[in-house]
Design an enzyme around this catalytic site. Structure first.
Site, mmCIF file in Angstrom:
data_model
loop_
_atom_site.group_PDB
_atom_site.id
_atom_site.type_symbol
_atom_site.label_atom_id
_atom_site.label_comp_id
_atom_site.label_asym_id
_atom_site.label_seq_id
_atom_site.Cartn_x
_atom_site.Cartn_y
_atom_site.Cartn_z
ATOM 1 N N GLU A 1 0.717 6.157 12.728
ATOM 2 C CA GLU A 1 -0.609 5.816 13.222
ATOM 3 C C GLU A 1 -0.712 4.348 13.628
ATOM 4 O O GLU A 1 -1.295 4.014 14.646
ATOM 5 C CB GLU A 1 -1.650 6.134 12.154
ATOM 6 C CG GLU A 1 -3.027 6.187 12.760
ATOM 7 C CD GLU A 1 -4.112 6.149 11.722
ATOM 8 O OE1 GLU A 1 -3.802 6.331 10.530
ATOM 9 O OE2 GLU A 1 -5.251 5.914 12.097
ATOM 10 N N ASP A 2 -0.157 3.464 12.787
ATOM 11 C CA ASP A 2 -0.429 2.032 12.986
ATOM 12 C C ASP A 2 0.708 1.232 13.604
ATOM 13 O O ASP A 2 0.539 0.065 13.907
ATOM 14 C CB ASP A 2 -0.758 1.368 11.628
ATOM 15 C CG ASP A 2 -1.964 2.000 10.978
ATOM 16 O OD1 ASP A 2 -2.777 2.567 11.726
ATOM 17 O OD2 ASP A 2 -2.090 1.922 9.746
ATOM 18 N N ASP B 1 -3.361 8.454 -1.348
ATOM 19 C CA ASP B 1 -3.726 7.393 -0.409
ATOM 20 C C ASP B 1 -5.164 6.954 -0.682
ATOM 21 O O ASP B 1 -5.473 5.773 -0.827
ATOM 22 C CB ASP B 1 -3.585 7.959 1.016
ATOM 23 C CG ASP B 1 -3.900 6.949 2.100
ATOM 24 O OD1 ASP B 1 -3.691 5.745 1.857
ATOM 25 O OD2 ASP B 1 -4.359 7.361 3.189
ATOM 26 N N HIS C 1 0.803 -1.218 0.000
ATOM 27 C CA HIS C 1 0.000 0.000 0.000
ATOM 28 C C HIS C 1 0.843 1.279 0.000
ATOM 29 O O HIS C 1 0.750 2.073 -0.924
ATOM 30 C CB HIS C 1 -1.024 -0.050 1.134
ATOM 31 C CG HIS C 1 -1.714 1.254 1.392
ATOM 32 N ND1 HIS C 1 -2.545 1.849 0.460
ATOM 33 C CD2 HIS C 1 -1.680 2.099 2.453
ATOM 34 C CE1 HIS C 1 -2.999 2.994 0.956
ATOM 35 N NE2 HIS C 1 -2.487 3.170 2.148
HETATM 36 MN MN MN Z 1 -2.914 4.639 3.804
#
Ligand code: MN
Length: 761
Positions: free
Chosen positions: A113-114, A176, A84
């Site tokens: 974020e992840d 994105d 991604h």
């Molecule tokens: Mn993304």
């Protein structure tokens, strides 16, 4: 420190884990690693001509950090997550034309974020501008997941704010979104709908406003693929069926022009390209025509390589119009006055062979790059003499100004703002010849507020091109406007319907509120006197009791209602007086005030994940719901449930005119729904029909409806003028199939031109 081991970690860890699994999976793991590396190399190739010394090492670093951080994650489709960010980075270079910094940020965009990666680490490794961009991207995605509407509106505001700060944040965000939309197939249906709607609501208009026309079209088409499945497939099919015929036509059209351009020694490319599916659908809907009647299914584009830009564009225009008659109303000259997003081109529509209208776009190579890559291409030409950036900068400044204007209702404000800065625009002039850019649909009043709030507040009319017009007069391109004021004039609530710009709206609301406050103060006085007379203490409890009983949103509204006598104070005799307290009468059922929390509560009562509501008709025993009046769904329609504040659950069609606003802003209140097989209940629905007014046409129509199809017709109204008729037929059906049948049968009648399902609004 963690970064120094990233490479080794990434390339050895997965292998050791895989050792304990089967041989086949080891192979798959090896295969995946190869694919990941292949994608990375292809990204490097795309970036090649932009790499300066040392850049390659930084890009590699960003790739390693991202690959390591996401190493245990997979996308819904099952592929490793790193695909991604790699794909987003590639879009950023190839389709938006951004450089190394943006690629690094795109690779890292989901790490903070992840995963464990922190902004601090990114700043140490890549510097503060990268860290700032990644921070912006993280902030945006954090709020998207929120459950709260005001926060969602706030999120949109944030997105627009970051745009004004560093447009790269929003450009990467669009990349994105584009990649997510391209790969949405394995997602849950309700998520697909929410994301698709958010895209139509915000990202597609933003992409257009930033000049990314290609991406805007793709985003719209992809949204349609999920929200209007049937239509999307139908148009796709029809486009591919007619492809050969179109190619033949384009070639025939192009041939004489091509030869003439060559004789004039112009260096050019000429080609035809189909319009987007979304734009074709838009035409079918708004112009009430069939696919076959959408005249400009394609546009011819001529790209010139020349240093004599303006002159050569007009030269081409004159050559084309020597061969084909052009439509005077449809000439668009964005060469002399570019759009504020920087778009430059000459558009004309001419009558081609066989009497078909063909749109021709004339651009130079530079203009074409701007049209495709928008904002980023501007930066590239920043040293040029075109002066375009200043206009773009003006626009960014304008956004900032609007956003700094605090407004109590964030949702309303975003709606206004969206229209204002993402819509199409007109160019108008002050009496001194200064140009102002306003959104399409702006009125004299908008213009007045745009110049100055005081001018707007006292505006009683205007002279447009020396002619006297009312304040509600809609302005057109190139109008020159002189505002007429009077000291006695003041804004009224009607004014809100006469303006479209966010600035005018928020100023008018402000004045109205001020005025309301002054009037409400009288109401408060009246109430205090009355309470005193009946020996009740003026306390917060007393006010709350009244506010709740009359269901006003605030004390201010209550005082105002008293002042304008929409509540009569003698009604207070209905209340019980206990000690010095006031108690609302019990006889009437007290209803809960309408609140956002109430809707969320209701939403929470639904088992959320994977829950699907089964619809039986008007209501079912498990969950009560009603069918939304705006789109009147019938069995067979693709639908979703929406938890309203105060009116329970409503069922909408996924292609309802309101769906994208609801889904984009209140996604957390959406519930999956599908129809139960049920033959007993019938649903009211309607069609719009038009055609040539002929003796007996009404007879023929009623024959089909009541005679042949034996449908239960509720009403029919037909208007005719100038030999054409237009009408509405309301019928009861059990299933969408019956409605589709009706449309096909009616359309096949002689004299009938188009039959379309009715949207109620
Ligand atoms: Mn993304």
């Amino acid at each position: 420190m963690i970064f120094f081991t990233a490479v080794t970690l990434y390339f050895y860890l997965p292998l050791t884990i895989l050792m304990v699994e089967t041989d086949k999976q080891i192979l798959a793991g090896e295969e995946e690693k190869k694919l990941i590396l292949r994608e990375y190399r292809s990204l490097l190739r795309a970036l090649k001509h932009r790499l300066k010394k040392g850049d390659k090492r930084l890009v590699r670093r960003a790739f390693e950090i991202a690959a390591d951080a996401h190493k245990d994650m997979r996308r819904k489709s099952g592929e490793p997550y790193i695909f991604h960010p790699l794909a987003v980075a590639k879009i950023v270079v190839e389709e938006i034309g951004l450089g190394v910094t943006s690629v690094i940020c795109a690779l890292l965009h989901d790490t903070v974020e992840d995963t464990e990666v922190t902004l601090n680490e990114i700043e140490m490794e890549f510097g503060s501008s990268c860290a700032k961009i990644v921070e912006g991207l993280t902030k945006i995605s954090n709020v998207v997941e929120t459950q709260n509407t005001t926060q969602q509106a706030e999120n949109f505001r944030k997105i627009l704010l970051t745009l004004a700060d560093d447009p790269r944040v929003i450009l990467i965000k669009i990349a994105d979104r584009l990649h997510n939309m391209r790969t949405m197939d394995s997602m849950r249906r309700d998520k697909q709908l929410k994301i698709a709607s958010e895209t139509t609501f915000l990202y597609a208009p933003l992409a257009m406003r930033l000049g990314l026309y290609e991406i805007k079209s793709e985003l719209e088409d992809l949204s349609m693929k999920y929200t209007e499945i049937d239509v999307f497939e139908e148009i796709t099919q029809k486009l591919s069926d007619t492809k050969r015929e179109r190619t033949r036509y384009i070639n025939e059209f192009i041939k004489p022009i091509k030869e003439e351009l060559e004789r004039n020694n112009l260096d050019f490319d000429i080609y035809g390209r189909p319009k987007s599916i979304h734009s074709i659908w838009h035409k079918i809907k708004t112009k009430h025509v069939t696919f076959e009647e959408v005249y400009d299914l394609f546009a011819i584009r001529i790209i010139l390589r020349t240093s004599n830009e303006k002159e050569d564009c007009w030269k081409v225009f004159s050559i084309i119009t020597n061969y084909y008659q052009h439509s005077v109303e449809r000439l668009r000259d964005w060469v002399s006055t570019p759009k504020s997003n920087g778009y430059e081109a000459l558009h004309t529509t001419v009558m081609g062979p066989g009497g078909r209208w063909v749109e021709v776009q004339i651009r130079t190579e530079r203009m074409n790059e701007i049209a495709e890559k928008g904002l980023a291409a501007h930066w590239k030409y920043k040293d040029g003499s075109s002066g375009q950036e200043s206009k773009l900068d003006d626009w960014l400044k304008h956004i900032k100004e609007l956003l700094q204007n605090p407004d109590s209702n964030a949702m309303d404000f975003i709606q206004d703002l969206k229209k204002d800065i993402l819509g199409d625009e007109i160019y108008v002039y002050t009496p001194h010849g200064d140009m102002r850019i306003l959104p399409t649909g702006s009125t004299s009043l908008d213009f007045a507020f745009d110049i100055h709030s005081e001018l707007g507040k006292h505006c009683i009319g205007a002279k447009v091109n020396y002619k006297l017009v009312p304040i509600s007069h809609e302005l057109k391109n190139a109008d020159q406007i002189e505002i007429i004021t009077s000291k006695k004039q003041k804004p009224t609530s009607d004014w809100l319907n006469m303006v479209v710009t966010a600035k005018a709206k928020s100023r008018i609301k402000y004045y109205l509120k001020e005025e309301k406050r002054v009037i409400a103060a009288d109401g408060k006085e009246m109430l205090i006197r009355k309470l005193d007379a009946i020996k009740v203490a003026y306390t917060i409890d007393t006010i709350n009791e009244l506010v709740n009983y009359y269901k006003y949103p605030s004390a201010l509204d209550l005082f105002y209602a008293i002042a304008i006598h929409s509540i009569e104070l003698k009604e207070l005799s209905k209340f019980n007086i206990i000690g010095n307290r006031l108690e609302a009468p019990h006889d009437l059922e007290k209803k809960l005030p309408v609140k956002e929390e109430y809707a969320i509560d209701l939403a929470k009562q639904m088992p959320s994940k994977g829950y699907e509501l089964v619809l039986f008709g008007e209501s079912s025993d498990k969950v009560k719901y009603t069918l939304a009046p705006c789109c009147q769904p019938i069995p067979g329609d693709d639908v979703f449930g929406f938890v309203t504040s105060g009116e329970g659950l409503k069922i909408h069609r996924t292609n309802c005119p309101n769906a994208s606003t609801l889904l984009a802003n209140y996604g957390h209140r959406v519930i999956k729904a599908k129809w139960a097989k049920n033959k007993e209940i019938s649903f009211l629905t309607g069609v719009k029909i038009n055609g040539i007014d002929d003796v007996g046409i009404i007879n023929k129509i009623t024959n089909v409806v009541s005679g042949e199809l034996k449908m239960n017709m509720r009403s029919m109204s037909i208007d005719s003028a100038d030999g054409l008729f237009e009408g509405t037929i309301m019928v009861f059906v059990n299933h969408k199939v019956e409605l589709d049948d009706l449309c096909t049968r009616l359309e096949s009648l002689e004299g009938v031109n188009k039959v379309l399902r009715l949207d109620m609004e």
